[in-house]
Design an enzyme around this catalytic site. Sequence first.
Site, short mmCIF file in Angstrom:
data_model
loop_
_atom_site.label_atom_id
_atom_site.label_comp_id
_atom_site.label_asym_id
_atom_site.label_seq_id
_atom_site.Cartn_x
_atom_site.Cartn_y
_atom_site.Cartn_z
N TYR A 155 37.31 40.99 95.85
CA TYR A 155 36.21 41.60 94.85
C TYR A 155 36.61 43.01 94.35
O TYR A 155 36.43 43.45 93.30
CB TYR A 155 34.83 41.32 95.44
CG TYR A 155 33.87 41.65 94.24
CD1 TYR A 155 33.66 40.70 93.06
CD2 TYR A 155 32.65 42.59 94.25
CE1 TYR A 155 32.75 40.91 92.24
CE2 TYR A 155 31.75 42.73 93.34
CZ TYR A 155 31.51 41.81 92.18
OH TYR A 155 30.97 42.15 91.31
N LYS A 162 30.21 48.14 91.71
CA LYS A 162 28.91 47.81 91.76
C LYS A 162 28.07 48.60 92.86
O LYS A 162 26.88 48.93 92.51
CB LYS A 162 28.73 46.25 92.38
CG LYS A 162 29.12 45.23 91.58
CD LYS A 162 28.34 44.94 90.18
CE LYS A 162 28.68 43.71 89.27
NZ LYS A 162 28.06 43.72 88.15
P1 NAD Z 1 29.57 35.89 82.23
O1 NAD Z 1 30.90 35.81 82.01
O2 NAD Z 1 28.95 34.82 81.50
O3 NAD Z 1 28.87 37.45 81.94
C1 NAD Z 1 29.62 38.32 81.87
C2 NAD Z 1 29.29 39.30 80.42
O4 NAD Z 1 30.04 40.35 80.27
C3 NAD Z 1 29.99 38.29 79.35
O5 NAD Z 1 29.01 38.00 78.35
C4 NAD Z 1 31.01 39.05 78.51
O6 NAD Z 1 31.03 38.91 77.20
C5 NAD Z 1 30.28 40.42 78.93
N1 NAD Z 1 31.33 41.82 78.56
C6 NAD Z 1 32.53 41.88 79.38
N2 NAD Z 1 33.11 42.92 78.76
C7 NAD Z 1 32.03 43.35 77.63
C8 NAD Z 1 32.38 44.56 76.91
N3 NAD Z 1 33.25 45.33 76.77
N4 NAD Z 1 31.10 44.63 76.12
C9 NAD Z 1 30.28 43.61 76.00
N5 NAD Z 1 30.18 42.72 76.92
C10 NAD Z 1 31.19 42.59 77.62
O7 NAD Z 1 29.20 36.13 83.73
P2 NAD Z 1 28.11 36.33 84.66
O8 NAD Z 1 28.42 35.73 85.91
O9 NAD Z 1 26.67 35.76 84.04
O10 NAD Z 1 27.84 37.78 84.89
C11 NAD Z 1 26.95 38.54 84.30
C12 NAD Z 1 26.77 39.68 85.36
O11 NAD Z 1 26.17 39.20 86.54
C13 NAD Z 1 27.98 40.58 85.61
O12 NAD Z 1 27.42 41.92 85.56
C14 NAD Z 1 28.39 40.21 87.09
O13 NAD Z 1 29.27 41.18 87.43
C15 NAD Z 1 27.02 39.79 87.70
N6 NAD Z 1 27.07 38.93 88.71
C16 NAD Z 1 27.74 37.76 88.58
C17 NAD Z 1 27.64 36.94 89.83
C18 NAD Z 1 28.32 35.34 89.79
O14 NAD Z 1 28.64 35.02 90.92
N7 NAD Z 1 28.59 34.72 88.64
C19 NAD Z 1 26.99 37.24 91.27
C20 NAD Z 1 26.26 38.41 91.12
C21 NAD Z 1 26.44 39.48 90.10
O1 0WE Z 2 30.61 40.28 89.48
C1 0WE Z 2 31.49 39.19 89.49
C2 0WE Z 2 32.56 38.67 88.23
C3 0WE Z 2 33.36 39.78 88.09
C4 0WE Z 2 34.58 39.64 87.25
C5 0WE Z 2 35.21 38.48 87.15
C6 0WE Z 2 36.31 38.63 86.35
C7 0WE Z 2 37.10 37.03 86.29
C8 0WE Z 2 37.83 37.25 85.06
C9 0WE Z 2 34.87 40.78 86.63
N1 0WE Z 2 36.18 40.79 85.89
C10 0WE Z 2 36.74 39.61 85.66
N2 0WE Z 2 37.76 39.58 84.98
C11 0WE Z 2 38.61 38.48 84.62
O2 0WE Z 2 39.70 38.59 83.66
N3 0WE Z 2 31.06 38.30 90.30
C12 0WE Z 2 30.06 38.65 91.20
C13 0WE Z 2 31.59 36.79 90.39
C14 0WE Z 2 32.65 37.16 91.54
O3 0WE Z 2 34.00 37.54 91.32
C15 0WE Z 2 34.64 37.56 92.19
C16 0WE Z 2 34.04 37.15 93.33
C17 0WE Z 2 32.76 36.86 92.85
C18 0WE Z 2 31.66 36.27 93.59
C19 0WE Z 2 36.07 37.95 92.39
C20 0WE Z 2 36.44 38.12 93.51
C21 0WE Z 2 35.96 37.63 94.72
C22 0WE Z 2 34.69 37.22 94.66
#
Ligand code: NAD
Ligand code: 0WE
Length: 260
Positions: A155, A162
Amino acid sequence: MSLLAGKTALVFGVANDRSIAWGITKAFHEQGATIGLSYAGEALEKRVRPLAESIGVTFVESCDVAKDEDIQAVAAKAAATFGQVDILVHSIGFAKKEELSGAYYRTSRAGFHLAMDISVYSFTALAQAFQPILRPGGALLTLTYYGSEKVAPNYNVMGVAKAALEASVRYLAYDFGPQNIRVNAISAGPIRTLAAMGVTGFKDMYKHFTAVAPLQQNITPEDIGGTAVYLCSSLSSKVTGEVIYVDSGFSIVGMPEKME
Ligand code: NAD
Ligand code: 0WE
């Protein structure tokens, strides 16, 4: 129950129907909120617009949060369309793929800056741009992950980002408190979204999660939607500056019972 009737919510970060932002949007819609959606760039419009239409949302605006002029433009459009806004949801995070595997110490300066800009500063930038049109009693919400507190292998720079995002939540909560605007974060357990796909080791982590978490269940965007309604409605009226875990209890376990 209509916990958000009469409230206007702007949600940033819908990419597709698996996005956490979409789970939140659906929950807000069910609670009677008027909703506006913003997405990252024109390439996503063909995915986001049909989703918006499916729940009768007409405010659908492109905004690349790396660009101050894009942020100013959505704020101006929101002011023209809604007058004031009650709720802002920031569900955005990004780092270069190459920064999300291998050792953290190898993070590049440019990769560090990009992750901090998109994943951290953008929340503050949105708060700043919308400050003049936020209605007292309103709420700002962002999404974070446990990798801010403990090391989650791979991560990396996102964990550092974060941690900074969670600190921003506290500083913003302090600034906006006198305006009666609350600022909180949800720390979500792993969810199979676009941002989680193709992540090194995600599948194993997803399995390990249900083996360790007290509730033994994975997290869905709908689970996040429920807590988002709580944090953005008067149900949580004196809660601010907090990080609320929606993780089946994973983060309270210090010692897994068995390793598989
Ligand atoms: P997602 O890919 O559906 O959402 C991420 C969003 O970020 C996308 O809509 C993307 O277009 C947007 N984004 C990236 N660069 C951008 C920019 N320059 N301008 C505007 N928007 C931009 O994935 P998600 O998992 O729904 O992620 C949403 C949030 O939740 C993130 O902050 C992620 O870190 C957090 N999160 C995700 C998880 C997980 O396991 N999926 C867990 C905890 C927290
Ligand atoms: O916040 C996230 C997603 C973060 C994320 C993921 C990507 C993949 C594709 C940010 N940037 C990118 N850029 C890309 O090009 N999570 C909490 C989901 C997540 O992402 C991980 C995790 C977990 C959980 C990445 C490594 C290890 C664990």
